[in-house]
Scaffold this active site. Sequence first.
Site, PDB file in Angstrom:
ATOM      1  N   LYS A 105       0.860  -1.183   0.000  1.00  0.00           N
ATOM      2  CA  LYS A 105       0.000   0.000   0.000  1.00  0.00           C
ATOM      3  C   LYS A 105       0.894   1.230   0.000  1.00  0.00           C
ATOM      4  CE  LYS A 105      -4.545   0.890   0.664  1.00  0.00           C
ATOM      5  NZ  LYS A 105      -5.758   0.181   0.291  1.00  0.00           N
ATOM      6  N   GLY A 202     -23.678   4.684   4.804  1.00  0.00           N
ATOM      7  CA  GLY A 202     -22.710   5.187   3.826  1.00  0.00           C
ATOM      8  C   GLY A 202     -23.223   4.918   2.424  1.00  0.00           C
ATOM      9  N   GLY A 204     -22.212   6.017  -0.525  1.00  0.00           N
ATOM     10  CA  GLY A 204     -21.208   6.593  -1.428  1.00  0.00           C
ATOM     11  C   GLY A 204     -21.098   5.736  -2.676  1.00  0.00           C
ATOM     12  N   VAL A 206     -19.759   2.764  -3.237  1.00  0.00           N
ATOM     13  CA  VAL A 206     -20.148   1.360  -3.076  1.00  0.00           C
ATOM     14  C   VAL A 206     -21.588   1.257  -2.565  1.00  0.00           C
ATOM     15  CG1 VAL A 206     -19.633  -0.804  -1.889  1.00  0.00           C
ATOM     16  CG2 VAL A 206     -17.762   0.685  -2.597  1.00  0.00           C
ATOM     17  N   TYR A 208     -24.253   3.054  -2.796  1.00  0.00           N
ATOM     18  CA  TYR A 208     -25.361   3.308  -3.721  1.00  0.00           C
ATOM     19  C   TYR A 208     -25.607   2.084  -4.619  1.00  0.00           C
ATOM     20  CZ  TYR A 208     -28.472   5.340  -7.129  1.00  0.00           C
ATOM     21  OH  TYR A 208     -29.571   5.570  -7.933  1.00  0.00           O
TER      22      TYR A 208
END
Length: 366
Positions: A105, A202, A204, A206, A208
């Site tokens: 990462k 949430g 957002g 994902v 939605y």
Amino acid sequence: MHSVLSQEIPSFEPHLDNSSFRIVKLDVSDHIDFDHHEAVYRCQDDESGLIAFIGIHNRNRGPAVGGCRMWNYQSEADAITDVLRLSKGMTYKNSVSSLAFGGGKAVIYGVPTANKRESVLEAFGRFVNALEGRYYTAEDVGISPKDMSIVKRNTNFVYGLSEISGDPSPFTAFGVYQGIKAACEKKYGSDSLQGKRVLVQGIGHVGYYLCEYLHQDGAQLLVCDLNEKACEKAKNDFDAEIVFSDQLFGLAIDIYAPCALGGTLSAEFVNQFTGDIVSGAANNQLVTPAIGDLIHEKGVLYAPDYVINAGGIINISFEPDYSSVAAKQRVAKIRTTLRDLFERSESENVPTYRVADEMALENLKQ
Ligand code: NAD
């Protein structure tokens, strides 16, 4: 101490091209979040102002792959902690999903002003390139597909470009939907969502798409987001009931799908939870591992976060010869992985989050 995570690490020092662009390998072996990490690099570019870190946790399964996060951290120490945790998390996520990727990462320390963004991203591309393919980058929080195209100017070690696999969120949502079906099958003996009360926290990227799948399948949606417009849209599009953050405790629901930020599963939350299933997209949902034990003792079925939310990275794994059809078929297998995981958790009476870790470590040996 020998561990599955132990690995042969050939010594490597990245090429430094001039004194204003510096990459150093950090010694973080005494950090509390250090866990057999292969390397953590820090890059500073005086011209653009870039300061960034790349953590390579483990490459037993392939090159380290994981997104780049751009964030206003309080301190460099916080950024290092994040890169250590996130890169380790990617090893487990990629491994449990049987991908030929290791775990890595990147974090960019601080969100640059608009006029500096391009040069910061270009310098980040040089940083990634200097690691010669040990780490491949992609999008994460604070980074868009357009940003990745800028990073790509200076390196080929980039996944998730808009012209290839594009936005991972619909695939992540599809994987979460499949995971919810697996959990329903286990808990209710049927994968039907007809009439099930599902709280999606949430709405957002994902959240939605997830609402769309659940609504089409007959679920009764409850939605919660800090953004009122996102809630209103879900109300209009999916006949969802809007709930506010202070109304979540004791809410009459069957399924809780955390799709905002992590850390929502606290002891306080779990103790008042009256539903049957927790399965959502958010990363790092458990405040501490012990919460995973508490959930298990309560008889609530928890789909471990890095297993259920792997749709995006699975999608990326189909690059460069990308096919969205093949990627979606592969993402659907999250359902089989979770089915096996739930069976094993029940037969061995071990919390699901621990079974996930065991499965990831078993795959790492292969
Ligand atoms: P996003 O930023 O598009 O959406 C997050 C939403 O959560 C926003 O609408 C925001 O307003 C809302 N939110 C934030 N804090 C909240 C709170 N306290 N209460 C209610 N709502 C809150 O992010 P996303 O891409 O949809 O990702 C959602 C989660 O899934 C994140 O935890 C992310 O790390 C994880 N995840 C995403 C992907 C992906 O493909 N996008 C892949 C794996 C994991």
